[in-house]
Motif scaffolding. Structure first.
Motif, PDB file in Angstrom:
ATOM      1  N   TYR A 162      -0.413   1.417   3.924  1.00 31.71           N
ATOM      2  CA  TYR A 162      -0.067   0.038   3.598  1.00 31.71           C
ATOM      3  C   TYR A 162      -0.348  -0.887   4.780  1.00 31.71           C
TER       4      TYR A 162
ATOM      5  N   PHE B 290       9.599   2.851   1.340  1.00 36.36           N
ATOM      6  CA  PHE B 290       8.668   3.683   0.577  1.00 36.36           C
ATOM      7  C   PHE B 290       9.298   5.004   0.124  1.00 36.36           C
TER       8      PHE B 290
ATOM      9  N   LEU C 174       0.461   4.550  -4.136  1.00 37.55           N
ATOM     10  CA  LEU C 174       0.137   3.151  -3.829  1.00 37.55           C
ATOM     11  C   LEU C 174      -0.993   2.634  -4.727  1.00 37.55           C
TER      12      LEU C 174
ATOM     13  N   ILE D 144       8.611   5.959 -12.615  1.00 44.54           N
ATOM     14  CA  ILE D 144       7.156   5.842 -12.470  1.00 44.54           C
ATOM     15  C   ILE D 144       6.895   5.702 -10.982  1.00 44.54           C
TER      16      ILE D 144
ATOM     17  N   LYS E  15       4.947   4.874  -8.646  1.00 36.43           N
ATOM     18  CA  LYS E  15       3.699   4.186  -8.370  1.00 36.43           C
ATOM     19  C   LYS E  15       3.970   2.701  -8.187  1.00 36.43           C
ATOM     20  N   VAL E  16       3.375   2.127  -7.154  1.00 35.77           N
ATOM     21  CA  VAL E  16       3.400   0.679  -6.980  1.00 35.77           C
ATOM     22  C   VAL E  16       1.967   0.212  -6.804  1.00 35.77           C
ATOM     23  N   PRO E  17       1.664  -1.046  -7.176  1.00 34.42           N
ATOM     24  CA  PRO E  17       0.249  -1.462  -7.200  1.00 34.42           C
ATOM     25  C   PRO E  17      -0.313  -1.954  -5.869  1.00 34.42           C
ATOM     26  N   ALA E  18       0.344  -1.653  -4.757  1.00 36.26           N
ATOM     27  CA  ALA E  18      -0.020  -2.290  -3.485  1.00 36.26           C
ATOM     28  C   ALA E  18      -1.474  -2.065  -3.068  1.00 36.26           C
ATOM     29  N   LEU E  19      -2.030  -0.884  -3.285  1.00 32.68           N
ATOM     30  CA  LEU E  19      -3.412  -0.614  -2.844  1.00 32.68           C
ATOM     31  C   LEU E  19      -4.371  -0.504  -4.035  1.00 32.68           C
ATOM     32  N   ARG E  20      -4.049  -1.216  -5.113  1.00 24.75           N
ATOM     33  CA  ARG E  20      -4.909  -1.160  -6.287  1.00 24.75           C
ATOM     34  C   ARG E  20      -6.312  -1.625  -5.925  1.00 24.75           C
TER      35      ARG E  20
ATOM     36  N   ALA F 180      -4.172  -1.191   5.601  1.00 18.24           N
ATOM     37  CA  ALA F 180      -4.967  -1.888   4.586  1.00 18.24           C
ATOM     38  C   ALA F 180      -4.844  -3.397   4.714  1.00 18.24           C
TER      39      ALA F 180
END
Lengths: 317, 162
Positions: free
Chosen positions: A301, A30, A71, A38, A40-45, A304
């Motif tokens: 992460y 991380f 996240l 950018i 940002k990663v979409p893991a907790l979208r 969740a």
């Protein structure tokens, strides 16, 4: 399916060495996310996280918010001033109302020890303790562990001395438990009025003189003198404190080796730490802040979802 | 595979070879020295972990381990070659494409896989394929590499064989 960490992260006291290692190992990749163009990663979208802060905080709140946003979680900040809390609503009612709006996680900072655990037992959302009274500040403890591991490679057998206001410090408690779980030796040093009696029961060595601590330690975690929590009588004066317990270049030059210097911030320059130490080459105070975002991303992460699946990762294409 | 890739990337100035964690990284390491002599410029080698871009991450279940991602900050205009061990549903490649898009806008992206086992769930195809195998949904295809597994092998286990 329960996660590796259970439902909530209340403190480091109840975690195992395996759980702490998993958090630190997850924090490693991380770190890189924050270096991307950018960030940002979409893991907790689609996850909604409420940052519920009943006490002033700048660094921790911003760090959590960055971690959540990087996240891709949706975040809401609630501060006690100006909210229904100031109208007398109880903690549980506030949280239940938030939960009725379908949130997934609560990050809580509260002045009462045990507030995070109390809340975690009463709501379904994951609860992360961002500091509860004088009890624990687990993500600060974890970021200190990560920073020490970065520099020393391993925490096993490492000698870390916590210097200053141990009595009022949740950072001290999280550090003591985290470091002890990971096999480090922990010392504490401070004025007798600011070191709890019987703290040896936690498996730490007490140093009455900071010079002795400096001779012994590999790293110093210098605590902030919490002036706002001191209603009189703990120390004679700030100048006296700096002279006896302040970390100065002059005291450090007598150490047998170079000591790594940590401080959880915000610093009282010239009180518990001198500026030339805080800004010196052995200070990792800013790397601590950088690691804070990575560690909080790792905790979010892991909470969740379930436990990391070391066996099958990458096997299903 | 290397010679096919050379033909595909003959006119690319600075191709980037991106191995997908984990076996794809090892395969990219193997391909790189075979490609390098045939290229005008230098070949970048990088790694990609797609865990955080998986489309099933929200489903309740064990958290997959996140591994290192190392991509150049500016992929604009580059030719990117994605290398992976097995191509199955195409979901890993979908995640990789999304992740690469967050690093820049490559001029072209190619996909090289050691094993294409069919069973696609997305409109994705490889440009270079080592071997094609017809498999059913319950079958297991595991690529073993010496660096991680002690031997080089492709292991196919049929679902009805047990």
């Amino acid at each position: 399916m329960t996660s590796l960490l259970g439902k909530d992260l209340v403190g480091l006291e109840r975690l195992t060495r395996e759980q702490i290692t998993a958090i630190l190992d997850t924090a490693e990749p991380f770190k890189e996310v924050s270096e991307r163009p950018i960030k940002k990663v979409p893991a907790l979208r689609g996850k909604t996280i409420v940052n519920l802060f009943f006490e002033a905080s700048t660094r921790t709140r911003i760090s959590f918010e960055f971690a959540e946003k990087r996240l891709s979680a949706d975040t809401v900040n609630v501060q006690s001033a100006g909210s229904s809390v100031s109208k007398g609503e109880t903690l549980v009612d506030t949280a239940r109302n938030l939960e009725a709006m379908r949130i997934d996680m609560v990050v809580i900072r509260h002045g009462a020890s045990g507030a995070a655990s109390f809340l975690g037992d009463r709501i379904r959302s994951n609860v992360i303790n961002a500091g509860d009274g004088k009890h624990e500040h687990p993500t600060q403890g974890l970021l200190d562990l990560l920073t020490l591991r970065d520099r020393f490679g391993s925490l096993e057998g490492l000698k870390v001395c916590i210097v200053g206001d141990v009595l009022h410090s949740r950072v001290a408690r999280s550090n003591i438990w985290g470091l002890r779980h990971m096999g480090a030796e922990v010392g504490v040093c401070g004025p007798a009025t600011l070191v709890p009696r019987d703290i040896e029961a936690l498996g730490v060595t007490v140093f009455r003189r900071v010079e002795e601590a400096i001779q012994w330690a590999d790293a110093l975690n210098v605590l902030r003198l919490q002036l706002e929590r001191m209603q009189g009588g703990f120390i004679p004066s700030l100048r006296e404190y700096n002279r006896v317990f302040g970390i100065t270049t002059e005291k450090l030059t007598r150490a047998p080796k170079d000591l790594l210097i940590l401080h959880p911030g915000p610093m009282n320059r010239g009180v518990e730490i001198d500026s030339d130490v805080a800004d010196g080459e052995h200070s990792v105070i800013l790397p601590q802040v950088t690691n804070g975002v990575a560690v909080r991303m790792a905790v979010l992460y892991l909470l969740a979802g379930g436990a990391p699946d070391w066996a099958t990762s990458g096997a299903d294409k | 595979m290397a010679s096919e890739l050379v033909a595909e990337t003959a006119d690319a100035t600075a191709p980037v070879l991106v191995g997908i964690q984990r076996r794809g990284v090892e395969l990219a390491e193997r391909l790189a020295p075979l490609l390098e002599p045939h290229l005008a410029g230098t070949l970048r080698r990088d790694t990609l972990d797609i865990t955080l871009y998986r489309d099933d991450l929200q489903a309740i279940g064990p958290r997959p381990v996140v591994r290192e991602t190392r991509l150049p900050p500016d992929l604009d205009g580059a030719t990117v070659i994605i290398v992976d061990d097995v191509l199955f549903t195409g979901r890993t490649v979908r995640a990789a494409l999304d992740e690469i898009a967050d690093f820049g806008r490559p001029q072209r992206i190619l996909l090289a896989v050691l094993v294409d086992r069919g069973g696609r769930e997305l409109p994705i195809a490889a440009d270079v394929i080592g071997v094609r195998v017809e498999t059913g949904p319950g079958d297991q295809v595991n690529v073993l590499v010496a660096e991680l597994d002690g031997e080089d092998a492709v292991d196919l286990q049929r679902a009805d064989a047990s």
